[in-house]
Design a protein around this motif. Sequence first.
Motif, PDB file in Angstrom:
ATOM      1  N   GLU A  44     -14.018 -33.021   6.710  1.00 54.17           N
ATOM      2  CA  GLU A  44     -14.661 -33.874   7.709  1.00 54.17           C
ATOM      3  C   GLU A  44     -14.738 -35.320   7.223  1.00 54.17           C
ATOM      4  OE1 GLU A  44     -18.393 -32.421   9.174  1.00 54.17           O
ATOM      5  OE2 GLU A  44     -17.566 -30.424   9.572  1.00 54.17           O
ATOM      6  N   GLY A  45     -14.969 -35.507   5.953  1.00 51.29           N
ATOM      7  CA  GLY A  45     -15.042 -36.849   5.374  1.00 51.29           C
ATOM      8  C   GLY A  45     -13.704 -37.571   5.474  1.00 51.29           C
ATOM      9  N   GLU A  46     -12.615 -36.858   5.194  1.00 51.75           N
ATOM     10  CA  GLU A  46     -11.279 -37.459   5.300  1.00 51.75           C
ATOM     11  C   GLU A  46     -10.960 -37.824   6.752  1.00 51.75           C
ATOM     12  OE1 GLU A  46      -8.603 -35.491   1.771  1.00 51.75           O
ATOM     13  OE2 GLU A  46      -9.206 -34.178   3.437  1.00 51.75           O
ATOM     14  N   ILE A  47     -11.320 -36.926   7.658  1.00 55.90           N
ATOM     15  CA  ILE A  47     -11.079 -37.190   9.087  1.00 55.90           C
ATOM     16  C   ILE A  47     -11.842 -38.446   9.516  1.00 55.90           C
ATOM     17  CG2 ILE A  47     -11.492 -36.337  11.432  1.00 55.90           C
ATOM     18  CD1 ILE A  47     -11.013 -33.481  10.285  1.00 55.90           C
ATOM     19  N   ALA A  48     -13.101 -38.530   9.123  1.00 55.98           N
ATOM     20  CA  ALA A  48     -13.924 -39.686   9.491  1.00 55.98           C
ATOM     21  C   ALA A  48     -13.356 -40.969   8.884  1.00 55.98           C
ATOM     22  CB  ALA A  48     -15.363 -39.472   9.039  1.00 55.98           C
ATOM     23  N   ARG A  49     -12.918 -40.916   7.629  1.00 59.40           N
ATOM     24  CA  ARG A  49     -12.367 -42.100   6.950  1.00 59.40           C
ATOM     25  C   ARG A  49     -11.065 -42.544   7.620  1.00 59.40           C
ATOM     26  NH1 ARG A  49      -8.582 -42.722   3.420  1.00 59.40           N
ATOM     27  NH2 ARG A  49      -8.408 -40.525   2.899  1.00 59.40           N
ATOM     28  N   LEU A  50     -10.172 -41.600   7.912  1.00 57.30           N
ATOM     29  CA  LEU A  50      -8.897 -41.948   8.546  1.00 57.30           C
ATOM     30  C   LEU A  50      -9.107 -42.476   9.969  1.00 57.30           C
ATOM     31  CD1 LEU A  50      -6.703 -38.971   7.273  1.00 57.30           C
ATOM     32  CD2 LEU A  50      -6.627 -41.359   6.513  1.00 57.30           C
ATOM     33  N   TRP A  51     -10.033 -41.848  10.697  1.00 55.56           N
ATOM     34  CA  TRP A  51     -10.345 -42.299  12.055  1.00 55.56           C
ATOM     35  C   TRP A  51     -10.891 -43.726  12.010  1.00 55.56           C
ATOM     36  CZ3 TRP A  51     -15.093 -43.692  14.186  1.00 55.56           C
ATOM     37  CH2 TRP A  51     -15.099 -43.882  15.577  1.00 55.56           C
ATOM     38  N   ALA A  52     -11.799 -44.001  11.072  1.00 54.94           N
ATOM     39  CA  ALA A  52     -12.390 -45.334  10.938  1.00 54.94           C
ATOM     40  C   ALA A  52     -11.327 -46.367  10.575  1.00 54.94           C
ATOM     41  CB  ALA A  52     -13.506 -45.322   9.895  1.00 54.94           C
ATOM     42  N   LYS A  53     -10.394 -45.976   9.714  1.00 59.37           N
ATOM     43  CA  LYS A  53      -9.319 -46.892   9.321  1.00 59.37           C
ATOM     44  C   LYS A  53      -8.443 -47.222  10.535  1.00 59.37           C
ATOM     45  CE  LYS A  53      -5.769 -47.525   5.818  1.00 59.37           C
ATOM     46  NZ  LYS A  53      -5.068 -46.951   4.674  1.00 59.37           N
ATOM     47  N   ASP A  54      -8.117 -46.220  11.339  1.00 60.08           N
ATOM     48  CA  ASP A  54      -7.328 -46.444  12.549  1.00 60.08           C
ATOM     49  C   ASP A  54      -8.073 -47.357  13.529  1.00 60.08           C
ATOM     50  OD1 ASP A  54      -4.816 -45.331  12.357  1.00 60.08           O
ATOM     51  OD2 ASP A  54      -5.388 -43.404  13.218  1.00 60.08           O
ATOM     52  N   ARG A  55      -9.355 -47.101  13.747  1.00 58.76           N
ATOM     53  CA  ARG A  55     -10.146 -47.902  14.686  1.00 58.76           C
ATOM     54  C   ARG A  55     -10.260 -49.349  14.213  1.00 58.76           C
ATOM     55  NH1 ARG A  55     -10.416 -46.499  19.552  1.00 58.76           N
ATOM     56  NH2 ARG A  55     -12.256 -47.776  19.744  1.00 58.76           N
ATOM     57  N   THR A  56     -10.456 -49.539  12.913  1.00 61.18           N
ATOM     58  CA  THR A  56     -10.549 -50.889  12.362  1.00 61.18           C
ATOM     59  C   THR A  56      -9.229 -51.622  12.551  1.00 61.18           C
ATOM     60  OG1 THR A  56     -12.185 -50.177  10.736  1.00 61.18           O
ATOM     61  CG2 THR A  56     -11.025 -52.233  10.274  1.00 61.18           C
ATOM     62  N   SER A  57      -8.136 -50.948  12.279  1.00 65.08           N
ATOM     63  CA  SER A  57      -6.813 -51.542  12.452  1.00 65.08           C
ATOM     64  C   SER A  57      -6.570 -51.919  13.911  1.00 65.08           C
ATOM     65  CB  SER A  57      -5.747 -50.561  11.965  1.00 65.08           C
ATOM     66  OG  SER A  57      -4.463 -51.081  12.185  1.00 65.08           O
ATOM     67  N   LEU A  58      -6.965 -51.049  14.820  1.00 59.76           N
ATOM     68  CA  LEU A  58      -6.816 -51.316  16.248  1.00 59.76           C
ATOM     69  C   LEU A  58      -7.656 -52.527  16.662  1.00 59.76           C
ATOM     70  CD1 LEU A  58      -5.735 -50.494  19.047  1.00 59.76           C
ATOM     71  CD2 LEU A  58      -7.702 -48.960  19.233  1.00 59.76           C
ATOM     72  N   LEU A  59      -8.866 -52.632  16.173  1.00 62.09           N
ATOM     73  CA  LEU A  59      -9.739 -53.752  16.496  1.00 62.09           C
ATOM     74  C   LEU A  59      -9.152 -55.070  15.994  1.00 62.09           C
ATOM     75  CD1 LEU A  59     -12.414 -54.896  17.577  1.00 62.09           C
ATOM     76  CD2 LEU A  59     -13.404 -54.396  15.333  1.00 62.09           C
ATOM     77  N   ILE A  60      -8.663 -55.082  14.770  1.00 65.08           N
ATOM     78  CA  ILE A  60      -8.050 -56.288  14.196  1.00 65.08           C
ATOM     79  C   ILE A  60      -6.846 -56.705  15.023  1.00 65.08           C
ATOM     80  CG2 ILE A  60      -6.755 -57.162  12.204  1.00 65.08           C
ATOM     81  CD1 ILE A  60      -8.666 -55.433  10.455  1.00 65.08           C
ATOM     82  N   CYS A  61      -6.026 -55.753  15.409  1.00 65.85           N
ATOM     83  CA  CYS A  61      -4.848 -56.052  16.212  1.00 65.85           C
ATOM     84  C   CYS A  61      -5.241 -56.584  17.585  1.00 65.85           C
ATOM     85  CB  CYS A  61      -3.979 -54.799  16.347  1.00 65.85           C
ATOM     86  SG  CYS A  61      -2.468 -55.101  17.263  1.00 65.85           S
ATOM     87  N   ALA A  62      -6.240 -55.981  18.207  1.00 64.17           N
ATOM     88  CA  ALA A  62      -6.681 -56.430  19.531  1.00 64.17           C
ATOM     89  C   ALA A  62      -7.225 -57.854  19.467  1.00 64.17           C
ATOM     90  CB  ALA A  62      -7.742 -55.479  20.078  1.00 64.17           C
ATOM     91  N   ARG A  63      -7.970 -58.186  18.436  1.00 61.75           N
ATOM     92  CA  ARG A  63      -8.499 -59.549  18.291  1.00 61.75           C
ATOM     93  C   ARG A  63      -7.363 -60.546  18.066  1.00 61.75           C
ATOM     94  NH1 ARG A  63     -13.817 -58.440  14.537  1.00 61.75           N
ATOM     95  NH2 ARG A  63     -15.135 -57.681  16.226  1.00 61.75           N
ATOM     96  N   ARG A  64      -6.400 -60.169  17.230  1.00 58.67           N
ATOM     97  CA  ARG A  64      -5.264 -61.048  16.959  1.00 58.67           C
ATOM     98  C   ARG A  64      -4.449 -61.261  18.239  1.00 58.67           C
ATOM     99  NH1 ARG A  64      -3.272 -58.844  12.401  1.00 58.67           N
ATOM    100  NH2 ARG A  64      -1.876 -57.470  13.537  1.00 58.67           N
ATOM    101  N   HIS A  65      -4.249 -60.196  18.997  1.00 59.26           N
ATOM    102  CA  HIS A  65      -3.502 -60.302  20.246  1.00 59.26           C
ATOM    103  C   HIS A  65      -4.256 -61.194  21.244  1.00 59.26           C
ATOM    104  CE1 HIS A  65      -0.864 -59.294  23.538  1.00 59.26           C
ATOM    105  NE2 HIS A  65      -1.912 -58.968  24.261  1.00 59.26           N
TER     106      HIS A  65
END
Length: 86
Positions: free
Chosen positions: A52-73
């Motif tokens: 569960e910890g790995e899932i949460a960490r990977l999900w958070a990493k994906d969401r953070t990456s998506l947020l950074i990309c959306a702001r840059r776009h």
Amino acid sequence: MKILLLCAAIALSGCASFNRHSVLPPVTAKIPQSLKQACAGVVAIPERDLTEGEIARLWAKDRTSLLICARRHGALTKAASVLEGK
């Protein structure tokens, strides 16, 4: 009277130089290279059962990456709109 006319002529001829418009060369705006970077890909998921910890960490990493990309776009879109005069 002649002196008054002469003074007026001199004053008016001096004003002519102030009425000239100087045209500055256009300034080319540039979009920062940081806004043109491609978005990061999705997180690589290992081919095994995840905790569960790995899932949460990977999900958070994906969401953070998506947020950074959306702001840059968003910033890129705004910069392009300004350059296009919209």
